[in-house]
Structures are given as structure tokens and as C-alpha cells.
Design a protein around this motif. Structure first.
Motif, PDB file in Angstrom:
ATOM      1  N   ARG A 120       0.845  -1.195   0.000  1.00 46.37           N
ATOM      2  CA  ARG A 120       0.000   0.000   0.000  1.00 46.37           C
ATOM      3  C   ARG A 120       0.877   1.240   0.000  1.00 46.37           C
ATOM      4  N   ALA A 121       0.511   2.227  -0.765  1.00 45.30           N
ATOM      5  CA  ALA A 121       1.306   3.446  -0.864  1.00 45.30           C
ATOM      6  C   ALA A 121       1.342   4.196   0.457  1.00 45.30           C
ATOM      7  N   SER A 122       0.209   4.333   1.139  1.00 49.91           N
ATOM      8  CA  SER A 122       0.166   5.129   2.355  1.00 49.91           C
ATOM      9  C   SER A 122       0.700   4.373   3.557  1.00 49.91           C
ATOM     10  N   GLY A 123       0.634   3.044   3.531  1.00 47.75           N
ATOM     11  CA  GLY A 123       1.085   2.250   4.654  1.00 47.75           C
ATOM     12  C   GLY A 123       0.104   2.262   5.812  1.00 47.75           C
ATOM     13  N   GLN A 124      -0.944   3.058   5.742  1.00 46.33           N
ATOM     14  CA  GLN A 124      -1.916   3.154   6.821  1.00 46.33           C
ATOM     15  C   GLN A 124      -3.204   2.451   6.403  1.00 46.33           C
ATOM     16  N   GLN A 125      -3.786   1.699   7.314  1.00 44.84           N
ATOM     17  CA  GLN A 125      -5.042   1.030   7.020  1.00 44.84           C
ATOM     18  C   GLN A 125      -6.182   2.021   7.181  1.00 44.84           C
ATOM     19  N   ASP A 126      -7.151   1.921   6.294  1.00 49.10           N
ATOM     20  CA  ASP A 126      -8.322   2.787   6.388  1.00 49.10           C
ATOM     21  C   ASP A 126      -9.298   2.310   7.448  1.00 49.10           C
ATOM     22  N   PHE A 127      -9.264   1.005   7.765  1.00 48.26           N
ATOM     23  CA  PHE A 127     -10.134   0.477   8.810  1.00 48.26           C
ATOM     24  C   PHE A 127      -9.490  -0.748   9.435  1.00 48.26           C
ATOM     25  N   GLU A 128      -9.926  -1.059  10.651  1.00 47.38           N
ATOM     26  CA  GLU A 128      -9.399  -2.200  11.383  1.00 47.38           C
ATOM     27  C   GLU A 128     -10.552  -2.971  12.001  1.00 47.38           C
ATOM     28  N   LEU A 129     -10.435  -4.280  12.013  1.00 50.65           N
ATOM     29  CA  LEU A 129     -11.330  -5.149  12.761  1.00 50.65           C
ATOM     30  C   LEU A 129     -10.499  -5.675  13.918  1.00 50.65           C
ATOM     31  N   ARG A 130     -10.857  -5.268  15.115  1.00 50.54           N
ATOM     32  CA  ARG A 130     -10.074  -5.637  16.289  1.00 50.54           C
ATOM     33  C   ARG A 130     -10.621  -6.910  16.925  1.00 50.54           C
ATOM     34  N   SER A 131      -9.842  -7.510  17.798  1.00 55.33           N
ATOM     35  CA  SER A 131     -10.256  -8.755  18.460  1.00 55.33           C
ATOM     36  C   SER A 131     -11.477  -8.527  19.332  1.00 55.33           C
ATOM     37  N   THR A 145     -18.418  -8.512  22.312  1.00 53.04           N
ATOM     38  CA  THR A 145     -18.349  -7.181  21.715  1.00 53.04           C
ATOM     39  C   THR A 145     -17.215  -7.184  20.699  1.00 53.04           C
ATOM     40  N   ILE A 146     -17.466  -6.575  19.535  1.00 52.96           N
ATOM     41  CA  ILE A 146     -16.514  -6.587  18.431  1.00 52.96           C
ATOM     42  C   ILE A 146     -16.145  -5.144  18.085  1.00 52.96           C
ATOM     43  N   PRO A 147     -14.957  -4.685  18.480  1.00 51.74           N
ATOM     44  CA  PRO A 147     -14.558  -3.313  18.152  1.00 51.74           C
ATOM     45  C   PRO A 147     -13.995  -3.211  16.728  1.00 51.74           C
ATOM     46  N   PHE A 148     -14.234  -2.078  16.109  1.00 50.27           N
ATOM     47  CA  PHE A 148     -13.641  -1.798  14.800  1.00 50.27           C
ATOM     48  C   PHE A 148     -13.358  -0.312  14.709  1.00 50.27           C
ATOM     49  N   ALA A 149     -12.330   0.017  13.933  1.00 51.25           N
ATOM     50  CA  ALA A 149     -11.912   1.417  13.792  1.00 51.25           C
ATOM     51  C   ALA A 149     -12.053   1.853  12.344  1.00 51.25           C
ATOM     52  N   LEU A 150     -12.593   3.040  12.169  1.00 54.93           N
ATOM     53  CA  LEU A 150     -12.691   3.661  10.848  1.00 54.93           C
ATOM     54  C   LEU A 150     -11.758   4.863  10.871  1.00 54.93           C
ATOM     55  N   ASN A 151     -10.732   4.829  10.051  1.00 53.16           N
ATOM     56  CA  ASN A 151      -9.700   5.866  10.066  1.00 53.16           C
ATOM     57  C   ASN A 151     -10.004   6.966   9.054  1.00 53.16           C
TER      58      ASN A 151
END
Length: 147
Positions: free
Chosen positions: A30-41, A52-58
Motif C-alpha cells: 500500500r502506498a500510504s502504509g496506513q489502514q483505512d479500517f481495522e477489525l479488532r479482536s 463485543t466486536i470493536p472496529f476502527a474507521l480511520n
């Protein structure tokens, strides 16, 4: 039955190691090296009967001014759809099924799964897969249900 579950966990662990390595190689391109979103444990994991399922939207998801469209689905080991968890802290309110929900801001959000299938029956002990899809791209984690 316990032996079958242990064997399944060992095999899945070996398979996920390969998948993680392949995923890491793809992320490096990936060019930016940063993820646009994450699915956490999810937590707790293993769980009984709910999790509970946390997720991040960057911020990269929102650069064009459009909302992020998020779907989360739970699958069994046969890759059959089991359920869709519900959203927590969503602008439309808690409890909306997390299927094609729009998010307009970056942040860490949570989904909730009560350990029941789409028919309302408690699922069996075992390994389940949680898949998040954001704007057409997906990530998966494993979850363990114990009785």
C-alpha cells in the motif's frame, strides 16, 4: 467432541498463520502504509454467550467526503452465514443490524453479538469467523464460543 474442537483449533491456527503472512505482504504494497479500517479482536474471546466486536474507521475513508458503508457478518467453519451483529454507538441508535450501515466520522466503534444465529437459536461451541466489509473491502478475525 472436545478432541475434535482442539484439532480444529490447531488446524485453524496453522491456516491463519499462513493467511496473516500473506496479509502482511499485501499490506506492505500500500502506498500510504496506513489502514483505512481495522477489525479488532472481540472480547471476551472465548465467549459465552455474548461478545463485543470493536472496529476502527480511520480518516482515510472520509477524504472524499462520502460516508463509510460498513457490514459485519458472522460465519461458521463451513463459511455459512450465521448472523449479523448489531451496532453500538451508531448515529441511528444502538441495536441496528450492522448491514450496510453508514458512518460519517472516523473513530472506534463497536458491534454486539448475542451468540445467536439469525433464527434466534444459541450457536454451538466452536470457531466462528467475523468479517467486516467497508466500502467493498474486507477483513476477518476468528472468535471462539465455549459452553
Amino acid at each position: 467432541m472436545k478432541r475434535l474442537i482442539r484439532i480444529s483449533l490447531i488446524l485453524l491456527s496453522m491456516m491463519s498463520s499462513t493467511a496473516v503472512a500473506a496479509s502482511a505482504q499485501g499490506a506492505g504494497s500500500r502506498a500510504s502504509g496506513q489502514q483505512d479500517f481495522e477489525l479488532r479482536s472481540n472480547y471476551p474471546n472465548p465467549f459465552n454467550p455474548e461478545t463485543t466486536i470493536p472496529f476502527a474507521l480511520n480518516e482515510g475513508l472520509f477524504r472524499d467526503g462520502r460516508p463509510a458503508v460498513v457490514t459485519i457478518r458472522i460465519y461458521n467453519q463451513l463459511r455459512q452465514l450465521v448472523a449479523s451483529p448489531v451496532a453500538l454507538q451508531h448515529p441511528a441508535g444502538d441495536g441496528a443490524p450492522l448491514v450496510q450501515l453508514e458512518y460519517t466520522r472516523q473513530g472506534v466503534y463497536e458491534a454486539f453479538w448475542d451468540g445467536r444465529d439469525s433464527s434466534g437459536r444459541q450457536v454451538a461451541s466452536g470457531v466462528y469467523f467475523c468479517q467486516i466489509t467497508v466500502n467493498g473491502r474486507s477483513r476477518v478475525i476468528r472468535m471462539f464460543v465455549t459452553k
